[in-house]
Structures are given as C-alpha cells and as structure tokens.
Design a protein around this motif. Structure first.
Motif, mmCIF file in Angstrom:
data_model
loop_
_atom_site.group_PDB
_atom_site.id
_atom_site.type_symbol
_atom_site.label_atom_id
_atom_site.label_comp_id
_atom_site.label_asym_id
_atom_site.label_seq_id
_atom_site.Cartn_x
_atom_site.Cartn_y
_atom_site.Cartn_z
ATOM 1 N N ALA A 27 -4.429 -1.865 -5.181
ATOM 2 C CA ALA A 27 -3.138 -1.485 -5.900
ATOM 3 C C ALA A 27 -1.952 -2.223 -5.278
ATOM 4 O O ALA A 27 -2.226 -2.357 -3.932
ATOM 5 C CB ALA A 27 -2.772 -0.029 -5.909
ATOM 6 N N ILE A 28 -0.819 -2.655 -5.886
ATOM 7 C CA ILE A 28 0.334 -3.320 -5.497
ATOM 8 C C ILE A 28 1.393 -2.709 -6.311
ATOM 9 O O ILE A 28 1.175 -2.328 -7.408
ATOM 10 C CB ILE A 28 0.408 -4.848 -5.569
ATOM 11 C CG1 ILE A 28 0.146 -5.279 -7.003
ATOM 12 C CG2 ILE A 28 -0.887 -5.378 -4.881
ATOM 13 C CD1 ILE A 28 0.616 -6.648 -7.036
ATOM 14 N N GLU A 29 2.455 -2.591 -5.474
ATOM 15 C CA GLU A 29 3.583 -2.127 -6.265
ATOM 16 C C GLU A 29 4.714 -2.993 -5.849
ATOM 17 O O GLU A 29 5.108 -3.259 -4.667
ATOM 18 C CB GLU A 29 3.965 -0.663 -5.846
ATOM 19 C CG GLU A 29 2.984 0.493 -6.202
ATOM 20 C CD GLU A 29 3.200 1.949 -5.671
ATOM 21 O OE1 GLU A 29 4.273 1.987 -4.813
ATOM 22 O OE2 GLU A 29 2.861 2.654 -6.136
ATOM 23 N N VAL A 30 5.432 -3.531 -6.854
ATOM 24 C CA VAL A 30 6.813 -4.050 -6.592
ATOM 25 C C VAL A 30 7.948 -3.298 -6.527
ATOM 26 O O VAL A 30 8.084 -2.533 -7.473
ATOM 27 C CB VAL A 30 6.894 -5.462 -7.813
ATOM 28 C CG1 VAL A 30 8.260 -6.137 -7.578
ATOM 29 C CG2 VAL A 30 5.651 -6.429 -7.744
ATOM 30 N N ARG A 31 8.863 -3.333 -5.718
ATOM 31 C CA ARG A 31 9.869 -2.282 -5.404
ATOM 32 C C ARG A 31 10.976 -2.889 -5.324
ATOM 33 O O ARG A 31 11.189 -4.081 -4.613
ATOM 34 C CB ARG A 31 9.644 -1.415 -4.361
ATOM 35 C CG ARG A 31 8.250 -0.430 -4.384
ATOM 36 C CD ARG A 31 8.197 0.468 -3.365
ATOM 37 N NE ARG A 31 7.123 1.454 -3.938
ATOM 38 C CZ ARG A 31 7.058 2.476 -4.144
ATOM 39 N NH1 ARG A 31 8.242 3.349 -4.131
ATOM 40 N NH2 ARG A 31 5.938 3.480 -4.422
ATOM 41 N N ASP A 32 12.264 -2.320 -5.704
ATOM 42 C CA ASP A 32 13.582 -2.878 -5.281
ATOM 43 C C ASP A 32 13.882 -2.241 -3.999
ATOM 44 O O ASP A 32 13.380 -1.441 -3.630
ATOM 45 C CB ASP A 32 14.591 -2.656 -6.403
ATOM 46 C CG ASP A 32 14.796 -0.906 -6.622
ATOM 47 O OD1 ASP A 32 14.424 -0.181 -5.886
ATOM 48 O OD2 ASP A 32 15.274 -0.678 -7.723
ATOM 49 N N ALA A 33 15.233 -2.488 -3.600
ATOM 50 C CA ALA A 33 15.862 -2.097 -2.247
ATOM 51 C C ALA A 33 15.989 -0.484 -2.200
ATOM 52 O O ALA A 33 15.735 0.033 -1.257
ATOM 53 C CB ALA A 33 16.992 -2.709 -2.013
ATOM 54 N N GLN A 34 15.938 0.101 -3.405
ATOM 55 C CA GLN A 34 16.108 1.512 -3.215
ATOM 56 C C GLN A 34 14.622 2.302 -3.226
ATOM 57 O O GLN A 34 14.567 3.542 -3.306
ATOM 58 C CB GLN A 34 16.903 2.043 -4.521
ATOM 59 C CG GLN A 34 18.478 1.638 -4.399
ATOM 60 C CD GLN A 34 18.800 0.400 -4.533
ATOM 61 O OE1 GLN A 34 18.375 -0.191 -5.288
ATOM 62 N NE2 GLN A 34 19.621 -0.131 -3.782
ATOM 63 N N GLY A 35 13.664 1.427 -3.547
ATOM 64 C CA GLY A 35 12.228 1.856 -3.642
ATOM 65 C C GLY A 35 11.696 2.217 -4.870
ATOM 66 O O GLY A 35 10.628 2.788 -4.910
ATOM 67 N N ASN A 36 12.456 2.092 -5.797
ATOM 68 C CA ASN A 36 12.027 2.210 -7.157
ATOM 69 C C ASN A 36 10.857 1.072 -7.599
ATOM 70 O O ASN A 36 11.052 0.011 -7.411
ATOM 71 C CB ASN A 36 13.236 2.004 -8.228
ATOM 72 C CG ASN A 36 14.242 2.992 -7.853
ATOM 73 O OD1 ASN A 36 13.876 4.266 -7.676
ATOM 74 N ND2 ASN A 36 15.358 2.574 -7.748
ATOM 75 N N ILE A 37 9.992 1.651 -8.336
ATOM 76 C CA ILE A 37 8.859 0.629 -8.753
ATOM 77 C C ILE A 37 9.516 -0.194 -10.000
ATOM 78 O O ILE A 37 9.846 0.287 -11.057
ATOM 79 C CB ILE A 37 7.455 1.569 -9.164
ATOM 80 C CG1 ILE A 37 6.945 2.230 -8.014
ATOM 81 C CG2 ILE A 37 6.566 0.559 -9.788
ATOM 82 C CD1 ILE A 37 5.768 3.134 -8.301
#
Length: 124
Positions: A43-53
């Motif tokens: 599994a991978i998750e792409v996240r923004d600076a706030q940790g949102n997927i």
C-alpha cells in the motif's frame, strides 16, 4: 476555463482556475523482504502537507535494480506490486507527479530484499 452568466439584460464572465492540492509526501513501508519468484502488492498513500490523503494521483515508480525487484513504471492506485526476480537488494523510488507530469513533493524510497525461496521439508 471561463464561466459566463446571463440574467435578463446583464451578462458577466469570470476565469476559473482549478489547481491540484500540492503533494508533500508518499507514505509506504520503508523496507520489506520477499522470496525470489514472489509477487507482492504494498500500500501507498499520497499525502498533502496537512496529512490528508490525495486520491487518484499519478505516482512514478522506479527500481534501481529491476533485475532484482521489478515494478510498474507508474500507478494511480493505492498500491504498487513488486516482483522478486533474483536474490539481492533493490531500492524502489516513488515520486508523485503533477498534472503536467512533473515531480511534486518529496520522493519516498522503499528497500526490497529478495531472498532465496525456502525449499525442501523436514529432514528425518
């Protein structure tokens, strides 16, 4: 994209610019091992600076040694499948791409160790 609105005798228009949320990082396991000949999705998750997927983002995937661990070149899903070709160690680099195909955010590296398959059974 331009938006045009008309109401009775009045009309107006405005430009609309839609931008993707910038990618900060990709979350993936730091290291794992699997036996030669095995195939394993992780599994991978792409996240923004706030940790949102961030969903449906293109991720470029490279193996520094595809003769040991082979991966697809890109994915937009939440997983990457690695194929263990021969024993040794390879580093998989994951890099999110923006809509123009340019690298965005920090690259993530995953170390894959391919081991010899377990053979045989219990000796008597």
């Amino acid at each position: 994209m331009n938006i045009i609105a008309t109401s009775e005798t009045r009309a107006g228009q405005a430009a609309l610019l839609i931008q993707q949320t910038p990618v900060d990082t990709i979350v993936a396991p730091a290291t794992f091992s699997l036996p030669r000949g095995a195939t394993l999705p992780f599994a991978i998750e792409v996240r923004d600076a706030q940790g949102n997927i961030l969903r449906n983002r293109t991720v470029e995937i490279r193996s520094d040694n595809p003769s040991i661990a082979n991966v697809p070149s890109t994915t937009t899903s939440a997983q990457v499948t690695v194929s263990a070709i021969q024993t040794g160690t390879a580093t998989i680099t994951l890099q999110a791409l923006n809509a123009n195909g340019q690298a965005q955010g920090k690259a993530t590296r995953v170390t894959i160790t391919v081991t010899a398959p377990v053979t045989g059974g219990v000796k008597r």
